[in-house]
Design a protein around this motif. Structure first.
Motif, PDB file in Angstrom:
ATOM      1  N   GLN A 178       0.854  -1.185   0.000  1.00  0.00           N
ATOM      2  CA  GLN A 178       0.000   0.000   0.000  1.00  0.00           C
ATOM      3  C   GLN A 178       0.892   1.238   0.000  1.00  0.00           C
ATOM      4  O   GLN A 178       1.719   1.421   0.886  1.00  0.00           O
ATOM      5  CB  GLN A 178      -0.917   0.010   1.216  1.00  0.00           C
ATOM      6  CG  GLN A 178      -1.816   1.243   1.296  1.00  0.00           C
ATOM      7  CD  GLN A 178      -2.856   1.119   2.382  1.00  0.00           C
ATOM      8  OE1 GLN A 178      -3.744   0.277   2.324  1.00  0.00           O
ATOM      9  NE2 GLN A 178      -2.759   1.958   3.405  1.00  0.00           N
ATOM     10  N   ARG A 237       3.976   7.218   2.574  1.00  0.00           N
ATOM     11  CA  ARG A 237       4.259   5.957   3.252  1.00  0.00           C
ATOM     12  C   ARG A 237       4.130   4.800   2.262  1.00  0.00           C
ATOM     13  O   ARG A 237       3.273   4.804   1.389  1.00  0.00           O
ATOM     14  CB  ARG A 237       3.260   5.787   4.403  1.00  0.00           C
ATOM     15  CG  ARG A 237       3.362   4.526   5.208  1.00  0.00           C
ATOM     16  CD  ARG A 237       2.629   4.683   6.536  1.00  0.00           C
ATOM     17  NE  ARG A 237       1.332   5.328   6.399  1.00  0.00           N
ATOM     18  CZ  ARG A 237       0.704   5.959   7.393  1.00  0.00           C
ATOM     19  NH1 ARG A 237       1.251   6.040   8.580  1.00  0.00           N
ATOM     20  NH2 ARG A 237      -0.479   6.507   7.201  1.00  0.00           N
ATOM     21  N   THR A 244       3.804   0.639   2.671  1.00  0.00           N
ATOM     22  CA  THR A 244       3.592  -0.359   3.716  1.00  0.00           C
ATOM     23  C   THR A 244       3.370  -1.741   3.121  1.00  0.00           C
ATOM     24  O   THR A 244       2.402  -1.943   2.374  1.00  0.00           O
ATOM     25  CB  THR A 244       2.360   0.004   4.573  1.00  0.00           C
ATOM     26  OG1 THR A 244       2.462   1.351   5.025  1.00  0.00           O
ATOM     27  CG2 THR A 244       2.248  -0.930   5.766  1.00  0.00           C
ATOM     28  N   ILE A 254       1.673  -4.763   3.682  1.00  0.00           N
ATOM     29  CA  ILE A 254       0.593  -5.041   4.627  1.00  0.00           C
ATOM     30  C   ILE A 254       0.756  -6.407   5.288  1.00  0.00           C
ATOM     31  O   ILE A 254       0.464  -6.560   6.483  1.00  0.00           O
ATOM     32  CB  ILE A 254      -0.774  -4.929   3.928  1.00  0.00           C
ATOM     33  CG1 ILE A 254      -0.975  -3.498   3.394  1.00  0.00           C
ATOM     34  CG2 ILE A 254      -1.894  -5.302   4.885  1.00  0.00           C
ATOM     35  CD1 ILE A 254      -0.926  -2.414   4.457  1.00  0.00           C
ATOM     36  N   LYS A 301       3.455  -7.871   6.164  1.00  0.00           N
ATOM     37  CA  LYS A 301       4.443  -7.710   7.232  1.00  0.00           C
ATOM     38  C   LYS A 301       3.844  -6.957   8.413  1.00  0.00           C
ATOM     39  O   LYS A 301       4.074  -7.310   9.576  1.00  0.00           O
ATOM     40  CB  LYS A 301       5.664  -6.963   6.693  1.00  0.00           C
ATOM     41  CG  LYS A 301       6.796  -6.821   7.693  1.00  0.00           C
ATOM     42  CD  LYS A 301       7.991  -6.122   7.062  1.00  0.00           C
ATOM     43  CE  LYS A 301       9.132  -5.964   8.063  1.00  0.00           C
ATOM     44  NZ  LYS A 301      10.294  -5.247   7.464  1.00  0.00           N
ATOM     45  N   LEU A 302       3.056  -5.928   8.126  1.00  0.00           N
ATOM     46  CA  LEU A 302       2.407  -5.159   9.188  1.00  0.00           C
ATOM     47  C   LEU A 302       1.516  -6.057  10.032  1.00  0.00           C
ATOM     48  O   LEU A 302       1.568  -6.036  11.266  1.00  0.00           O
ATOM     49  CB  LEU A 302       1.574  -4.028   8.577  1.00  0.00           C
ATOM     50  CG  LEU A 302       0.660  -3.266   9.539  1.00  0.00           C
ATOM     51  CD1 LEU A 302       1.483  -2.367  10.450  1.00  0.00           C
ATOM     52  CD2 LEU A 302      -0.369  -2.439   8.780  1.00  0.00           C
ATOM     53  N   LEU A 314      -4.168   3.895   8.100  1.00  0.00           N
ATOM     54  CA  LEU A 314      -3.131   3.665   9.104  1.00  0.00           C
ATOM     55  C   LEU A 314      -2.935   4.918   9.948  1.00  0.00           C
ATOM     56  O   LEU A 314      -2.819   6.023   9.421  1.00  0.00           O
ATOM     57  CB  LEU A 314      -1.812   3.283   8.426  1.00  0.00           C
ATOM     58  CG  LEU A 314      -1.871   2.082   7.474  1.00  0.00           C
ATOM     59  CD1 LEU A 314      -0.513   1.863   6.814  1.00  0.00           C
ATOM     60  CD2 LEU A 314      -2.312   0.823   8.216  1.00  0.00           C
ATOM     61  N   GLU A 347      -0.594   6.212  13.274  1.00  0.00           N
ATOM     62  CA  GLU A 347       0.442   5.953  14.272  1.00  0.00           C
ATOM     63  C   GLU A 347       0.077   6.628  15.588  1.00  0.00           C
ATOM     64  O   GLU A 347      -0.462   7.729  15.607  1.00  0.00           O
ATOM     65  CB  GLU A 347       1.792   6.474  13.782  1.00  0.00           C
ATOM     66  CG  GLU A 347       2.337   5.736  12.570  1.00  0.00           C
ATOM     67  CD  GLU A 347       3.708   6.229  12.155  1.00  0.00           C
ATOM     68  OE1 GLU A 347       4.188   7.203  12.785  1.00  0.00           O
ATOM     69  OE2 GLU A 347       4.294   5.666  11.223  1.00  0.00           O
ATOM     70  N   ILE A 387       0.749   1.169  15.384  1.00  0.00           N
ATOM     71  CA  ILE A 387      -0.024   1.534  14.201  1.00  0.00           C
ATOM     72  C   ILE A 387      -1.408   0.923  14.303  1.00  0.00           C
ATOM     73  O   ILE A 387      -1.552  -0.292  14.484  1.00  0.00           O
ATOM     74  CB  ILE A 387       0.662   1.058  12.907  1.00  0.00           C
ATOM     75  CG1 ILE A 387       2.018   1.737  12.743  1.00  0.00           C
ATOM     76  CG2 ILE A 387      -0.220   1.360  11.693  1.00  0.00           C
ATOM     77  CD1 ILE A 387       2.773   1.304  11.500  1.00  0.00           C
ATOM     78  N   ALA A 428      -4.753   0.056  12.321  1.00  0.00           N
ATOM     79  CA  ALA A 428      -5.121  -0.179  10.921  1.00  0.00           C
ATOM     80  C   ALA A 428      -6.603  -0.506  10.832  1.00  0.00           C
ATOM     81  O   ALA A 428      -7.070  -1.450  11.467  1.00  0.00           O
ATOM     82  CB  ALA A 428      -4.291  -1.328  10.344  1.00  0.00           C
TER      83      ALA A 428
END
Length: 315
Positions: free
Chosen positions: A116, A166, A168, A170, A172-173, A213, A215, A225, A227
């Motif tokens: 993303q 950013r 990202t 996703i 991994k997030l 997202l 923070e 974060i 989401a």
């Protein structure tokens, strides 16, 4: 995949050089030229937000592009000195009117397997006179963002421009942040439900949803974060079918019609999860139909719905 830091540097440079006059199509083409292995598409643009800008003189010439840094430097810790120094000079404070463009690119078969990319489109506009007679802010904070203050028509100052926000991964997030976090566990279940349902037979998840997202700093001082899934449906979202007025064939037609409007199977279920709890009665009504003479859900969707009934959740 190239190291993320390299991609970020390249994306920052790209955003600084692409002219907004080329439009989203032009920006998308440049992204595909930079990263041809990722089929980025702009799926959503969210505007109507702003942040503090800078300072311009009476002819709209730039004095500073960051009013916070400028005020700290010019005031030397005394807001009264700052106001007195610039009284009558005809300066203006500006703000940045923003629009965030969300680009997504699938990186695998799973719904959470996508990149993303968020790119901001910013336009500096005149916000207010920098200082006014008989106005005495109590602090630098009030000087920067006063509540009761005459605002001006947001006349543009200079050209709009893009800014990288950013990138990202996703998957991994979700993987790294899910342990011990209830919100991320719900998000993971949202993805699991998508994969288990008929929704996965349509386009990739990231062509229908993005993650908003945010923070924040927790009580231990750690950066976290939050989401939240956001539908990319363009235009006014239709209301979910009413469980209080419909049942049987009428309810079947309503949920399938809703899916057609949204563009993928079982859309009503995922939109329900992102709405208020008062809409959960829709799931109860559909399940009640399935226990009777009606059979209008695929088996895989019915299984997901029954698991939700056992342990309801929302995102």
């Amino acid at each position: 995949m190239e190291p993320v830091i390299t991609l970020i540097e390249q994306l920052t440079t790209l955003c600084n050089t692409v002219d907004t006059a080329e439009g989203i199509d032009g920006l998308t083409a440049k992204l595909k030229g930079l990263m041809p292995e990722y089929p980025f598409e702009c799926v959503l643009s969210r505007g109507n937000w702003h942040r503090l800008g800078g300072v311009v003189d009476g002819d709209y010439r730039q004095v500073s592009d960051n009013i916070s840094h400028w005020a700290e430097r010019e005031s030397q810790g005394d807001v009264d000195t700052l106001v007195a120094k610039y009284m009558g000079m005809g300066y203006f404070a500006t703000r940045l009117a923003g629009n965030t463009h969300y680009f997504t690119a699938p990186t695998g078969r799973g719904p959470q397997e996508f990149l993303q990319l968020e790119i901001e489109e910013l336009q500096q506009v005149v916000d207010r006179p920098l200082v006014e007679h008989d106005w005495f802010p109590d602090s630098i904070e009030e000087f920067l963002d006063p509540l009761d203050y005459p605002r001006l028509e947001p006349e543009p100052v200079g050209k709009s421009y893009y800014r990288f926000r950013r990138l990202t991964p996703i998957d991994k997030l979700v993987t790294e942040k899910s342990a011990g976090n209830d919100a991320h566990r719900k998000l993971q279940r949202f993805f699991n439900d998508w994969m288990a349902s008929s929704a996965c037979e349509s386009e990739p998840f990231c062509r229908h949803w993005v993650l908003a997202l945010r923070e924040f700093t927790d009580r231990d001082g750690e950066t976290r974060i939050n989401a939240k899934p956001v539908s990319v449906f363009s235009g006014q979202l239709p209301d979910l079918p009413s469980a209080n007025r419909l049942s049987g064939a009428e309810l079947a037609n309503a949920v399938h019609g809703y899916d057609r409007v949204l563009g993928y199977p079982f859309a009503w279920y995922f939109m329900m999860l992102g709405s208020t709890a008062s809409n959960y009665t829709l799931a109860d009504a559909v399940l009640q139909d399935q226990m009777g003479a009606y059979d209008y859900l695929p088996k895989r969707d019915l299984k997901v719905l029954r698991e939700w009934e056992t342990k309801p959740y929302g995102v």
